[in-house]
Design a protein around this motif. Structure first.
Motif, short mmCIF file in Angstrom:
data_model
loop_
_atom_site.label_atom_id
_atom_site.label_comp_id
_atom_site.label_asym_id
_atom_site.label_seq_id
_atom_site.Cartn_x
_atom_site.Cartn_y
_atom_site.Cartn_z
N HIS A 76 0.92 -1.11 -0.03
CA HIS A 76 0.04 -0.13 -0.04
C HIS A 76 0.86 1.26 -0.15
N LEU B 76 1.26 4.29 -2.77
CA LEU B 76 0.97 5.61 -2.69
C LEU B 76 1.98 6.53 -3.09
N LEU C 153 3.07 12.00 -9.59
CA LEU C 153 2.21 13.47 -9.29
C LEU C 153 3.36 14.61 -9.31
N ILE D 93 4.79 15.13 -12.70
CA ILE D 93 3.76 15.76 -13.59
C ILE D 93 3.83 17.19 -13.16
N VAL E 118 -12.22 -7.19 15.00
CA VAL E 118 -11.05 -7.40 14.27
C VAL E 118 -11.41 -7.02 12.96
N LEU E 119 -12.40 -7.76 12.49
CA LEU E 119 -12.75 -7.75 10.94
C LEU E 119 -13.14 -6.43 10.66
N ASN F 85 -10.15 -4.06 10.32
CA ASN F 85 -9.66 -4.32 9.38
C ASN F 85 -10.27 -3.82 7.99
N GLU G 207 -9.62 -0.14 8.17
CA GLU G 207 -8.36 0.24 7.68
C GLU G 207 -8.21 -0.13 6.10
N ARG H 8 -7.59 2.73 3.28
CA ARG H 8 -6.15 2.90 2.51
C ARG H 8 -6.98 3.06 0.92
N ARG I 208 -7.65 6.57 0.50
CA ARG I 208 -6.37 7.42 0.31
C ARG I 208 -5.94 7.20 -1.10
N VAL I 209 -5.58 6.05 -1.54
CA VAL I 209 -5.29 5.80 -2.96
C VAL I 209 -6.10 6.40 -3.96
N ALA J 139 -5.20 10.06 -4.03
CA ALA J 139 -3.92 10.39 -4.65
C ALA J 139 -4.34 10.02 -6.13
N GLN J 140 -5.00 9.20 -6.53
CA GLN J 140 -5.38 8.83 -8.17
C GLN J 140 -6.09 10.07 -8.61
N GLU K 212 -6.07 13.23 -7.47
CA GLU K 212 -4.88 14.41 -7.64
C GLU K 212 -4.07 13.98 -9.03
N LEU K 213 -3.76 12.59 -9.21
CA LEU K 213 -2.49 12.63 -10.14
C LEU K 213 -3.44 12.84 -11.42
N ALA L 255 -2.44 15.43 -14.43
CA ALA L 255 -2.39 14.84 -15.80
C ALA L 255 -3.35 15.35 -16.95
N ARG M 175 -6.03 5.05 -15.97
CA ARG M 175 -5.27 4.80 -14.83
C ARG M 175 -3.90 4.16 -15.08
N GLU N 151 -0.51 7.86 -16.60
CA GLU N 151 -0.53 9.39 -16.38
C GLU N 151 0.70 9.84 -16.91
N ASN N 152 1.99 9.15 -16.51
CA ASN N 152 3.18 9.79 -17.01
C ASN N 152 3.23 9.51 -18.56
#
Lengths: 162, 465
Positions: free
Chosen positions: A32, A36, A43, A46, B320-321, B324, B327, B331, B334-335, B338-339, B341-342, B346, B356, B359-360
């Motif tokens: 993960h 990130l 980013l 770019i 716990v489940l 998880n 979490e 995650r 967050r990904v 970030a995606q 924003e990226l 782009a 996806r 981008e670069n």
């Protein structure tokens, strides 16, 4: 007894699921972070290019504001700088650029023109709006020193009047 | 007895009387009842106790018939309690007068001694246990715990009269209404138990005295021999110990050649009931009623506890489940952020839908395309441009006396054919061009009709303009 087995089964199953989920979470943490980090790196790379064409965009905006849709007549500039019929003007086909603008090329043939006169012509062409900028030049031999036969290619910008 | 109870009851029922003691967990046992078994008070109190047992808040302990209970000290010849645990049934089987498979067995906590492992084992025939249970129910009570009398007596002996020395030989004589038990040990360590199927309180006193005289001498002798002591403490308890005259007579019959110190326990008649109550409350004792023979209330309690334990595991697992899942969602978010924003960054450059992960690549392609599209604008903005470069070349040529017969100039290349005053001028001219970021090569091209050297020079621009 059946109820106890049921509870035992449910507890065991859920405990195994919880353990598996925890393991998955724990083991995927590094992956993960890697994902990130990769996205942040991309980013940043770019973002380096952000504003890359700011000057060019500003020029385009300025031309549009001035409504300078086409360059000055190169023949007239040549006539003023070099005298009448000193230049043979040959417009070339335009090529498309961004936002409706076009790149206009024009070939100019000069015979036995002094370097100083040619320099005046180049300066006058460059001062027009949009400017005519020299892209290629070929100077051929001449009988007189300080003179030459010249083939020039000018480049300018134009856009159809909205 | 793994469970502990808020209240433990110990019941000693014999010869038509019952003695009932009660003990809170980690408390001191108290006698609550000592009456005739068929009295109304006994029935009322036992009913209350049965109600507490049904609620699962109390345990009622009685002891299996002493004459039918075998208590043995087992010794395995290896110093590994885990290995020893595997051979206890085989070792006990040898010691028992009945097959170990037909018995309810208890094995005490093992301890290492002299390179081996030692444990106390107790066993009672399952058929005897069933008969005892039926007898109890007929008498108006149903014990949750069926303890071993000898072990209960010894543990109460240790609790009420802790040994002054760890190696002191000691013994307890329990004078019951229908039997006598002699329990012996060293310090706090239990060693052996002997049951005399006769009592000074029942039958012919002379017959009992004959049994007593015959049995007690070898027991005392064996104990002193095993412990290596010359003296021992002898404690007395049980309903028979309340009569001092009787005790004096029994003492007189003991061998006079041994140094024996005699002590009588406080409240001797309820000694066993107190022992059973304490052991039931703190879970320290034996319970032959286990498995299929377990008391229904105890079974229900265990089922409830098991359900509670499983429920706790279920709840903990769900927590716990959920953590998880939380979490994982965090995650993913967050990904995704970030995606987003990226992608936005782009798209600001490439100006189109960005697949996806590309981008670069898309941005590089867009930059390449747009650089080309905006080149004329850059050229228009160039303060020097080709015009300045041309002027610089012509100026350098003029300064060095070079006569250019042909010049070609584009943003990327330059070619010159010219005549120079001398060969050195060619080199000087090339150096000047290199200073203007041209990479040039020159070669001679003969001479002019006037005899001046001619050269051809070709060059490429150092970087794209």
């Amino acid at each position: 007894m059946n109820a106890e087995r049921l509870w035992k089964g449910a507890a065991g199953t859920l405990a195994v699921c919880a353990l598996a989920a925890s393991l998955n979470t724990g083991l995927s943490t590094a992956r993960h972070r890697e994902i990130l980090s990769a996205k942040e790196r991309d980013l940043q790379q770019i973002q380096i290019h952000a504003g890359r064409w700011a000057r060019e965009d500003a020029l385009r905006a300025a031309l549009e504001k001035q409504q300078a849709w086409a360059p000055a007549d190169l023949g007239e500039i040549a006539a003023l700088a070099l005298g009448a019929n000193a230049a043979k003007i040959t417009p070339r086909a335009a090529t498309a650029l961004a936002d409706g603008w076009q790149r206009r090329e024009t070939a100019v043939e000069l015979r036995d023109v002094s370097y100083a006169a040619a320099a005046r012509f180049l300066a006058a062409a460059a001062e027009s709006v949009p400017p005519w900028r020299l892209r290629e030049i070929e100077i051929g031999p001449s009988a007189q020193a300080g003179k030459g036969a010249m083939s020039l290619v000018f480049e300018s910008l134009e856009k159809k009047r909205p | 007895m793994a469970e502990t109870f808020k209240t433990g009851y110990g019941l000693d029922a014999s010869a038509g009387r019952i003695v009932l003691a009660r003990c809170a967990r980690r408390g001191v046992p108290q006698v609550v009842l000592s009456v005739a078994a068929d009295s109304d008070e006994a029935a009322r109190v036992l009913k209350t106790v049965a109600a507490d047992v049904e609620k699962g808040v109390a345990a009622l302990a009685a002891c299996a018939p002493a004459a039918q209970t075998a208590v043995r000290r087992l010794r395995a010849p290896f110093a590994s309690p885990r290995k020893a645990a595997k051979v206890w049934p085989s070792l006990l089987d040898v010691e028992l007068p009945f097959p170990v498979e037909s018995a309810a067995c208890f094995y005490g906590e093992p301890r290492l001694a002299d390179g081996g492992t030692v444990a106390i084992a107790a066993a009672v025939r399952k058929s005897d246990l069933t008969a005892f249970g039926e007898a109890c129910r007929e008498a108006g009570f149903d014990p949750t715990h069926c303890d071993a009398e000898a072990l209960a007596l010894w543990s109460q002996q240790v609790a009420e009269a802790p040994p002054a020395r760890a190696d002191l030989p000691r013994a307890l004589v329990w004078l019951g209404t229908d039997h006598v038990a002699i329990v012996r040990g060293r310090g706090a360590e239990f060693m052996a138990a002997h049951v005399l199927r006769a009592s000074p309180l029942a039958g012919d006193p002379q017959a009992f005295e004959a049994v007593w005289a015959a049995r007690v001498r070898p027991i005392v002798a064996a104990h002193l021999a095993e412990t290596g002591g010359a003296e021992m403490d002898l404690w007395w308890a049980g309903p028979g110990a309340e009569d001092e005259a009787r005790l004096a007579r029994l003492r007189q019959m003991l061998p006079a050649d041994y140094a024996l110190r005699h002590e009588i326990h406080r409240l001797p008649a309820s000694f066993l009931a107190r022992a059973l109550a304490r052991r039931a409350a703190d879970g320290a004792g034996v319970n032959f009623r286990s498995g299929e023979e377990a008391h229904p209330a105890l079974r229900r309690l265990r089922e409830r506890e098991a359900k509670w334990a499983y429920g706790s595991v279920v709840a903990a697992s769900l927590v716990v489940l959920a953590l998880n899942a939380g979490e994982s969602a965090f995650r993913r978010n967050r990904v995704a952020a970030a995606q987003r924003e990226l992608t936005a960054a782009a798209q600001a450059i490439a100006g189109e839908a960005i697949p996806r992960g590309q981008e670069n690549l898309m941005v590089e392609r867009a930059i390449s395309r747009r650089d080309e599209e905006t080149r004329p604008f850059r050229n228009a903005l160039d303060p020097e441009g080709m015009e300045t470069r041309l002027a610089q070349v012509l100026q350098d040529a003029s300064a060095l006396g070079i006569e250019i017969s042909h010049l070609g100039l584009s943003p990327a290349a330059i070619s010159i054919r010219a005549a120079v005053p001398n060969v050195q001028t060619i080199e000087a001219f090339a150096e000047r061009l290199q200073a203007q970021d041209w990479t040039v090569q020159s070669e001679p091209a003969g001479t002019t009709p006037e005899g001046r050297p001619q050269f051809i020079l070709k060059g490429m621009v150092g970087h794209e303009r």
